[in-house]
Design a protein around this motif. Sequence first.
Motif, mmCIF file in Angstrom:
data_model
loop_
_atom_site.group_PDB
_atom_site.id
_atom_site.type_symbol
_atom_site.label_atom_id
_atom_site.label_comp_id
_atom_site.label_asym_id
_atom_site.label_seq_id
_atom_site.Cartn_x
_atom_site.Cartn_y
_atom_site.Cartn_z
ATOM 1 N N VAL A 426 -101.037 112.411 115.496
ATOM 2 C CA VAL A 426 -100.449 111.093 115.706
ATOM 3 C C VAL A 426 -99.507 111.173 116.891
ATOM 4 O O VAL A 426 -98.841 112.195 117.109
ATOM 5 N N SER A 427 -99.446 110.119 117.667
ATOM 6 C CA SER A 427 -98.579 110.071 118.835
ATOM 7 C C SER A 427 -97.821 108.751 118.842
ATOM 8 O O SER A 427 -98.414 107.686 118.645
ATOM 9 N N GLY A 428 -96.517 108.834 119.066
ATOM 10 C CA GLY A 428 -95.704 107.621 119.189
ATOM 11 C C GLY A 428 -95.405 106.912 117.893
ATOM 12 O O GLY A 428 -95.242 105.681 117.885
ATOM 13 N N ALA A 429 -95.291 107.635 116.790
ATOM 14 C CA ALA A 429 -94.942 107.000 115.508
ATOM 15 C C ALA A 429 -93.467 106.603 115.505
ATOM 16 O O ALA A 429 -92.642 107.165 116.237
ATOM 17 N N THR A 430 -93.136 105.650 114.666
ATOM 18 C CA THR A 430 -91.758 105.162 114.537
ATOM 19 C C THR A 430 -90.988 106.006 113.538
ATOM 20 O O THR A 430 -91.494 106.314 112.457
ATOM 21 N N ALA A 431 -89.761 106.385 113.904
ATOM 22 C CA ALA A 431 -88.898 107.182 113.025
ATOM 23 C C ALA A 431 -87.775 106.303 112.483
ATOM 24 O O ALA A 431 -87.096 105.616 113.242
ATOM 25 N N THR A 432 -87.590 106.341 111.177
ATOM 26 C CA THR A 432 -86.526 105.579 110.518
ATOM 27 C C THR A 432 -85.602 106.546 109.794
ATOM 28 O O THR A 432 -86.073 107.401 109.042
ATOM 29 N N THR A 433 -84.298 106.406 110.015
ATOM 30 C CA THR A 433 -83.289 107.229 109.350
ATOM 31 C C THR A 433 -82.470 106.350 108.409
ATOM 32 O O THR A 433 -82.001 105.282 108.813
ATOM 33 N N TYR A 434 -82.299 106.809 107.162
ATOM 34 C CA TYR A 434 -81.534 106.067 106.161
ATOM 35 C C TYR A 434 -80.195 106.775 105.947
ATOM 36 O O TYR A 434 -80.150 107.938 105.560
ATOM 37 N N TYR A 435 -79.103 106.039 106.190
ATOM 38 C CA TYR A 435 -77.771 106.629 106.140
ATOM 39 C C TYR A 435 -77.117 106.403 104.782
ATOM 40 O O TYR A 435 -77.388 105.412 104.091
ATOM 41 N N ASN A 436 -76.240 107.329 104.418
ATOM 42 C CA ASN A 436 -75.496 107.248 103.165
ATOM 43 C C ASN A 436 -74.537 106.059 103.228
ATOM 44 O O ASN A 436 -73.584 106.046 104.001
ATOM 45 N N LYS A 437 -74.803 105.059 102.416
ATOM 46 C CA LYS A 437 -74.024 103.820 102.467
ATOM 47 C C LYS A 437 -72.545 104.066 102.191
ATOM 48 O O LYS A 437 -71.666 103.500 102.845
ATOM 49 N N GLU A 438 -72.252 104.905 101.198
ATOM 50 C CA GLU A 438 -70.864 105.143 100.816
ATOM 51 C C GLU A 438 -70.089 105.831 101.932
ATOM 52 O O GLU A 438 -68.962 105.428 102.267
ATOM 53 N N VAL A 439 -70.678 106.842 102.527
ATOM 54 C CA VAL A 439 -69.995 107.587 103.588
ATOM 55 C C VAL A 439 -69.709 106.693 104.782
ATOM 56 O O VAL A 439 -68.588 106.660 105.316
ATOM 57 N N TYR A 440 -70.690 105.944 105.218
ATOM 58 C CA TYR A 440 -70.520 105.145 106.430
ATOM 59 C C TYR A 440 -69.700 103.889 106.181
ATOM 60 O O TYR A 440 -69.023 103.400 107.094
ATOM 61 N N GLN A 441 -69.725 103.364 104.974
ATOM 62 C CA GLN A 441 -68.863 102.229 104.670
ATOM 63 C C GLN A 441 -67.396 102.653 104.696
ATOM 64 O O GLN A 441 -66.530 101.922 105.210
ATOM 65 N N ASN A 442 -67.092 103.838 104.158
ATOM 66 C CA ASN A 442 -65.721 104.356 104.201
ATOM 67 C C ASN A 442 -65.271 104.573 105.646
ATOM 68 O O ASN A 442 -64.122 104.275 106.004
ATOM 69 N N LEU A 443 -66.167 105.076 106.485
ATOM 70 C CA LEU A 443 -65.826 105.277 107.891
ATOM 71 C C LEU A 443 -65.593 103.945 108.590
ATOM 72 O O LEU A 443 -64.660 103.815 109.404
ATOM 73 N N LEU A 444 -66.395 102.965 108.260
ATOM 74 C CA LEU A 444 -66.210 101.640 108.842
ATOM 75 C C LEU A 444 -64.871 101.047 108.436
ATOM 76 O O LEU A 444 -64.167 100.427 109.263
ATOM 77 N N ASP A 445 -64.485 101.232 107.186
ATOM 78 C CA ASP A 445 -63.197 100.717 106.717
ATOM 79 C C ASP A 445 -62.033 101.335 107.491
ATOM 80 O O ASP A 445 -61.049 100.645 107.811
#
Length: 500
Positions: A426-445
Amino acid sequence: MKKFCALLMNVSVFAAMPVIAGAAGTYYNGNLYQNSQQRYGYSKGGYYNSYGAGASYGQRAGIVRPTESQKVSSKKSEASSKKQGLVLDVNASHEFANWNFDMKTAGSKLHYDNLRWNVISGEGTYYFGNTTPMEIKVGALYGFQYGETSMVDDDITSEALWEIQEIEVDNQGEYLLRGNPAVSIGSSKGGSQFGFNASIGLTDFFSFGNMKITPSVGYRYFKYKVSTEKNYGAIIDVVNSNSFVNCLEVQPGEIQCSPYIGFTDAAGNVRSYAGFAISDVATSDTEAVVDVNGNHLNVLVNANGGYVILNDAGASQIDVGNTYYYEQSGKTHIYETEWAGPYVGLDMNYAINNNNNLTAGIEFGLPVYNSEGDQPYRIDWEHPTSVEDSGKFGDAYHFGLNTAWTTKLTDNIGLSLGFAYDYYSVSGATATTYYNKEVYQNLLDVYESWNDDGILTEEGELNLLELRELKSAGWKSEADDEIDSIYKSMGIRIGLDIKF
């Protein structure tokens, strides 16, 4: 080659036996050989002999007319040569495989080398027969990983891991070449695979002498799951610029880079960088004070050249960036990958003789690619699905090849030995990364709080913007045209062909 020629000679002699026997006085009636001294049922006179004397007595020695029963038998024989009914193939095989995928922007290359599989497969083919020269084929396979092999997570050879950054050095802006090359090696075992296929074909649509060719169209599904544990790795933070030359060509073709070391003030601002090295400081265990770019460090040096930094309270704090070693005993990578889609194929059958034949198959498909991964040690990612790679129809292709030799054990059972090769890409497939909601929400706060207090720096403002965009996207990010992946395998198989 000599044995093959001898075999062809035997086949030729066997085929010529009716002609040779006829010259000696035996005739062939379509079903069996009869001795010249047998009574010829419907001739006008006596006996037929090899000297042709019967012809002089009015016998029709040169003409043999089959009886009605012989005509029916001949038709049945012709009909039975057509493929009809159900044939079941059961195979066991041992396969060798490699799987790798490259991330273009991220610069990571992950590959599982020398995968080995034990695979059990079965395939049933139903032939409709004379009136409908078609066939339906359905198959399935299950395999499990044999032994243990290595996985390499390579973040060190791609140029994408190097970038140009503008960094404040002693309150002066300077462009630096900075990278975080890393590599880890783990062990893989306990994997599994599963697949099935279904097709419809035109039985023996093409014919070239003893070679029969069947074109077909079908659908194939193939999935495998592999994991990694006992992973060991190292990351080194490298900085290089005109002022801080930490990468040198020590000899033609070899470049060495010292790791990044930075010094920060009480506010945490970077004051300077150095490619840290100590030489001629001591010849025995001693404590020395080393001056590096105006920063005084207490260093314990031993006779072997090793050192430990004993930084006191009055000196600048040391920042080694992302340079560290790590080891992970549990599962670190888990991937489940699917290739599924339509294909076209050609199956060829060559009859060597009544008891032996050679078969070969070629297949080309356009599967849709999808792979889900989990990296349990990444606390900044979601679990059990941390990353997902997906391709559209046309992004991937599959090429398959198989050959086999089959010999009859009985009228209905044959033994087969074969080889199979598969190549998925396969060539040129799409990559999706799922981030830890709790960790990044705390960082955003935290960033929101700093923004409200008016103490957010220019770099912090950019981080805040990225976090807000990440939240609006559902705490995930996508990168188009990111993944190139290849899975290839070859195997040796043994099996039974059973006719019903």
